[in-house]
Design a protein around this motif. Structure first.
Motif, mmCIF file in Angstrom:
data_model
loop_
_atom_site.group_PDB
_atom_site.id
_atom_site.type_symbol
_atom_site.label_atom_id
_atom_site.label_comp_id
_atom_site.label_asym_id
_atom_site.label_seq_id
_atom_site.Cartn_x
_atom_site.Cartn_y
_atom_site.Cartn_z
ATOM 1 N N UNK A 185 -6.653 -8.642 -6.550
ATOM 2 C CA UNK A 185 -5.761 -7.514 -6.238
ATOM 3 C C UNK A 185 -6.077 -6.343 -7.151
ATOM 4 N N UNK A 186 -5.922 -5.125 -6.646
ATOM 5 C CA UNK A 186 -6.117 -3.951 -7.497
ATOM 6 C C UNK A 186 -4.923 -3.770 -8.435
ATOM 7 N N UNK A 187 -5.092 -3.009 -9.511
ATOM 8 C CA UNK A 187 -3.971 -2.782 -10.426
ATOM 9 C C UNK A 187 -2.894 -1.898 -9.806
ATOM 10 N N UNK A 188 -1.716 -1.964 -10.373
ATOM 11 C CA UNK A 188 -0.618 -1.093 -9.939
ATOM 12 C C UNK A 188 -0.855 0.298 -10.498
ATOM 13 N N UNK A 189 -0.787 1.313 -9.647
ATOM 14 C CA UNK A 189 -0.962 2.684 -10.126
ATOM 15 C C UNK A 189 0.372 3.222 -10.649
ATOM 16 N N UNK A 190 0.294 4.257 -11.471
ATOM 17 C CA UNK A 190 1.515 4.885 -11.993
ATOM 18 C C UNK A 190 2.346 5.459 -10.855
ATOM 19 N N UNK A 191 1.675 6.016 -9.857
ATOM 20 C CA UNK A 191 2.401 6.590 -8.723
ATOM 21 C C UNK A 191 3.146 5.506 -7.946
ATOM 22 N N UNK A 192 2.500 4.363 -7.748
ATOM 23 C CA UNK A 192 3.154 3.264 -7.044
ATOM 24 C C UNK A 192 4.355 2.747 -7.824
ATOM 25 N N UNK A 214 11.682 -6.427 -2.821
ATOM 26 C CA UNK A 214 10.554 -5.495 -2.916
ATOM 27 C C UNK A 214 9.875 -5.596 -4.284
ATOM 28 N N UNK A 215 10.655 -5.806 -5.338
ATOM 29 C CA UNK A 215 10.090 -5.939 -6.685
ATOM 30 C C UNK A 215 9.277 -7.234 -6.793
ATOM 31 N N UNK A 216 9.797 -8.310 -6.206
ATOM 32 C CA UNK A 216 9.105 -9.595 -6.271
ATOM 33 C C UNK A 216 7.791 -9.578 -5.504
ATOM 34 N N UNK A 217 7.697 -8.725 -4.491
ATOM 35 C CA UNK A 217 6.506 -8.704 -3.633
ATOM 36 C C UNK A 217 5.318 -8.005 -4.276
ATOM 37 N N UNK A 218 5.574 -7.149 -5.264
ATOM 38 C CA UNK A 218 4.504 -6.302 -5.795
ATOM 39 C C UNK A 218 3.331 -7.124 -6.308
ATOM 40 N N UNK A 219 3.586 -8.182 -7.071
ATOM 41 C CA UNK A 219 2.481 -8.884 -7.731
ATOM 42 C C UNK A 219 1.601 -9.657 -6.750
ATOM 43 N N UNK A 220 2.029 -9.819 -5.514
ATOM 44 C CA UNK A 220 1.155 -10.448 -4.529
ATOM 45 C C UNK A 220 0.085 -9.482 -4.018
ATOM 46 N N UNK A 221 0.334 -8.192 -4.148
ATOM 47 C CA UNK A 221 -0.603 -7.178 -3.655
ATOM 48 C C UNK A 221 -1.283 -6.377 -4.761
ATOM 49 N N UNK A 222 -0.689 -6.384 -5.953
ATOM 50 C CA UNK A 222 -1.221 -5.616 -7.071
ATOM 51 C C UNK A 222 -1.303 -6.508 -8.309
ATOM 52 N N UNK A 223 -2.305 -6.242 -9.151
ATOM 53 C CA UNK A 223 -2.514 -7.055 -10.339
ATOM 54 C C UNK A 223 -1.383 -6.846 -11.335
ATOM 55 N N UNK A 224 -0.546 -7.858 -11.478
ATOM 56 C CA UNK A 224 0.543 -7.827 -12.451
ATOM 57 C C UNK A 224 1.065 -9.240 -12.599
ATOM 58 N N UNK A 225 1.796 -9.462 -13.668
ATOM 59 C CA UNK A 225 2.409 -10.769 -13.872
ATOM 60 C C UNK A 225 3.630 -10.905 -12.979
ATOM 61 N N UNK A 226 3.902 -12.122 -12.533
ATOM 62 C CA UNK A 226 5.068 -12.347 -11.675
ATOM 63 C C UNK A 226 6.361 -11.900 -12.350
#
Length: 278
Positions: free
Chosen positions: A195-202, A224-236
């Motif tokens: 997954x790509x990293x989370x951008x500041x804009x996102x 919506x918050x829980x879904x982010x790490x499935x699409x963007x590089x971040x910790x659960x």
């Protein structure tokens, strides 16, 4: 590094589960773990301590495994269990159903002194059905036997309208390995999702999207918050940090406290059968 392990692959194509999976789809299971789940999620009990299908609250126990009425309607699934897994330590046989849904990142067995051993084997899945562990997202293929590392934050998501069905086997004891009989060689390597990293804009858009957050919309908003790490590089667990920040932005201390309490409930501390009140 992924702590959950693929320990075997079963010859699942040798079983004809089509009719039995339809039986699971039609089964009306209870919502014991609604606090963790968003969308359509249910746990279907095939065997437990007393053979009662109504007994859905997981707990360790001493005694003999009893097959439920639903389990008796699924002879193919139960035969796969008995043909490939030792029964002496087996305490729960369930099928988890997830469609168009997501689980809040959580740690299992916080309520108990010993975590036990949990295996999952997808019976029906597709590549839109994903698991996560800390900052890693991965896909469990049909027939793969996975030992889930339940004592670190983990989650699951399926965006398909057709329910992902995963056989869950819980064994007593966390240290002794579970021997899988009559396994077949794995044909593919473990499927880790990039997954790509989370951008500041996102991130700013995510936090700003909850400007009108209220006590009555908090639960729905967390999905919506829980879904982010499935699409963007971040910790659960980043989902909880972001959720707390969004709640704090409202200026409502009670909502910020509620967001912190949900984090505690999911990954830090909770009692047996403790319900989280949104």
């Amino acid at each position: 590094m992924l702590k959950s392990q693929r320990i075997a692959t079963l010859p699942i194509d040798s079983y004809d589960f089509a009719e039995e999976l339809s039986t699971i789809d039609a089964n009306d299971a209870g919502g014991e773990y609604d606090a963790f789940t968003f969308g359509s999620w249910s746990a279907h009990v095939l065997a437990n301590s007393g053979g009662s299908e109504e007994d859905t609250s997981f707990r360790p126990y001493e005694g003999q495994l009893g097959v439920t009425e639903l389990g008796r309607k699924l002879p193919g699934v139960m035969s796969m269990v008995t043909e490939h897994f030792p029964l002496e330590r087996l305490q729960w046989v369930r099928v988890f159903s997830l469609s168009d849904g997501i689980l809040a990142p959580h740690i299992d067995f916080l309520e108990f002194t010993e975590p036990g051993t949990r295996l999952q084997i997808p019976l029906r899945t597709d590549e839109d059905s994903l698991h996560s562990e800390n900052d890693i997202v991965y896909h469990l293929r049909r027939g793969e036997v996975w030992k889930i590392h339940t004592t670190v934050p983990h989650s699951a998501r399926s965006i398909s309208p057709t329910a992902r069905l995963s056989l869950c086997l819980d064994f007593a004891g966390a240290d002794e390995p579970v021997e899988v009989k009559n396994a077949v060689p794995a044909e593919q390597s473990v499927h880790i999702v990039s997954r790509p990293p989370v951008s500041e804009a996102e991130m700013e858009e995510l936090l700003s999207s909850t400007a009108g957050l209220t006590t009555s919309t908090m639960r729905a908003a967390f999905r919506r918050f829980a879904a982010v790490h499935f699409d963007r590089q971040s910790d659960a667990t980043a989902a909880f940090d972001w959720f707390v920040e969004a709640a704090e932005r409202t200026g409502d201390n009670a909502m910020a406290d509620k967001a912190r309490a949900f984090r505690t409930y999911c990954i830090e501390k909770r009692g047996y059968r403790e319900a989280f009140e949104w």
